[in-house]
Enzyme design. Structure first.
Site, short mmCIF file in Angstrom:
data_model
loop_
_atom_site.label_atom_id
_atom_site.label_comp_id
_atom_site.label_asym_id
_atom_site.label_seq_id
_atom_site.Cartn_x
_atom_site.Cartn_y
_atom_site.Cartn_z
N ARG A 90 34.93 30.74 36.31
CA ARG A 90 35.98 31.47 36.36
C ARG A 90 34.21 32.54 36.31
NH1 ARG A 90 39.43 33.94 31.84
NH2 ARG A 90 37.73 33.85 30.63
N LYS A 189 37.29 38.93 36.13
CA LYS A 189 37.05 39.37 35.07
C LYS A 189 35.86 40.44 35.18
CE LYS A 189 37.06 37.96 30.91
NZ LYS A 189 38.36 38.84 30.30
N GLU A 225 51.65 40.19 33.01
CA GLU A 225 50.61 40.46 31.44
C GLU A 225 50.77 40.70 30.50
OE1 GLU A 225 46.38 38.92 33.71
OE2 GLU A 225 46.50 40.16 33.99
#
Length: 349
Positions: A90, A189, A225
């Site tokens: 990721r 991220k 989310e």
């Protein structure tokens, strides 16, 4: 790899029976530069400030990404990471999207293992506690040009961690602001993803809530989310969560919970879940639980949902009857080597 050991450890200042997230950092950190197209001179040195130019492009164009992962101890003192390859993949996915250099598996793995071996004593022994690990990558080129940097710094720092949230959460359904959008970087991220959430979160907190339920940027009709967490709804014996796509972070805790739930015979639906569906089920008292999950928080259930100046309350049931508690305990048991790991998620350091 160069190793510079700290002259005197700060660990004697820590009460491991009373630790809070992000307040105590381990003695050492990993540091490596990217220059002339190569990663070079990896070093582990005492935790402390670093010097960068005020021209560094991280300050001006936002090339900054990070990961969140944890190290755990079992009752015998063995150290484990949880699905570290997922974090590695990721991190590089985020790097690719922000036009940053990829990090080699050997650099990531060897730096992490060596850092943990040196600061092993910082990993708490207590069940539910861990050492939170923050790998991050920033642009460091000192030239004010709106182009990708040619120089970067990759670092890993660690902090002792207990529960991120200690109480059930009060959450507001957001109808104005968005965390991500189609074609954007919501799945990464990236540091800017989180900075943009602070203002609407503060507004929600001033209104008496702890966090936000983010909705889609186009119509604010579908739930995505919550805060920095993925979110699950337990309705009519179905565990419902939004599908991981290019707008939603494909959380490692999220994936793990889905896998555990399916193994235990719980029906999981990854689908677009609308605000109107949620409100209907709340009004009919059909929502058994709502909870968020992520590396830092692990799992935390909600007690109140706010929407259009009205509050809806979740059932007040004991932890032992909560599906969120059951899933969290299964996850922690695997992470702390309490039970067998049928999925191969534990990585012994």
């Amino acid at each position: 790899m160069i190793i510079e050991n700290i002259s005197h450890s700060r660990i004697d200042k820590i009460d491991f029976n009373d630790i809070s997230f992000g307040n105590h950092y381990s003695d050492h950190m990993f540091y490596c530069k990217f220059e002339n197209g190569k990663w070079k001179n990896p070093i582990i040195k005492p935790f402390g400030d670093i010097t960068v130019s005020p021209l560094s492009l991280v300050f001006h164009y936002g090339q900054a990404i990070f990961e969140g992962m944890k190290a755990y101890k079992d009752k015998y003192g063995n150290v484990f990471l949880f699905r570290p390859l997922e974090n590695f993949n990721r991190l590089n996915s985020s790097a690719k999207r922000l036009e940053m250099p990829l990090i080699s598996k050997s650099l990531f793995r060897d730096g992490l293992k060596k850092l943990l071996s040196i600061d092993k004593k910082w990993i708490p022994n207590n069940y539910g506690q861990s050492l939170y690990i923050r790998p991050f990558l920033i642009a460091s080129d000192g030239k004010l040009s709106a182009n990708p940097s040619k120089k970067y710094i990759f670092m890993i720092i660690c902090t002792t961690a207990s529960n991120y949230y200690l109480t059930p959460l009060k959450v507001k359904i957001e109808q104005k602001y968005s965390r991500s959008a189609d074609g954007g970087i919501g799945f990464t991220k990236a540091a800017g993803n989180y900075a943009s959430s602070f203002y609407p979160t503060r507004i929600a907190q001033e209104e008496g809530y702890d966090q936000i339920l983010w909705t889609d940027s186009s119509t604010h009709s579908f739930i995505e989310e919550s805060g920095t967490m993925n979110v699950f709804f337990y309705i009519k014996n179905n565990l419902i969560t939004a599908p991981a796509n290019k707008k939603i972070l494909n959380g490692i805790t999220r994936k793990s919970i889905i896998t555990i739930a399916k193994k235990e015979g719980i029906k999981v639906k990854e689908c677009n879940f609308s605000v109107s569906e949620l409100i209907y089920n709340l009004r009919k008292n059909l929502v058994k639980e709502i909870f968020g999950c992520g590396t830092a928080v692990v799992v935390n259930h909600f007690k109140k949902i706010g929407y259009k100046f009205k509050n809806y309350y979740l059932p007040n049931i004991s932890n032992k009857k909560r599906i969120s508690f059951f899933l969290k305990k299964n996850l922690l048991d695997i992470q702390h080597n309490v039970i067998n790991d049928p999925f191969g998620w534990r990585f012994k350091v």
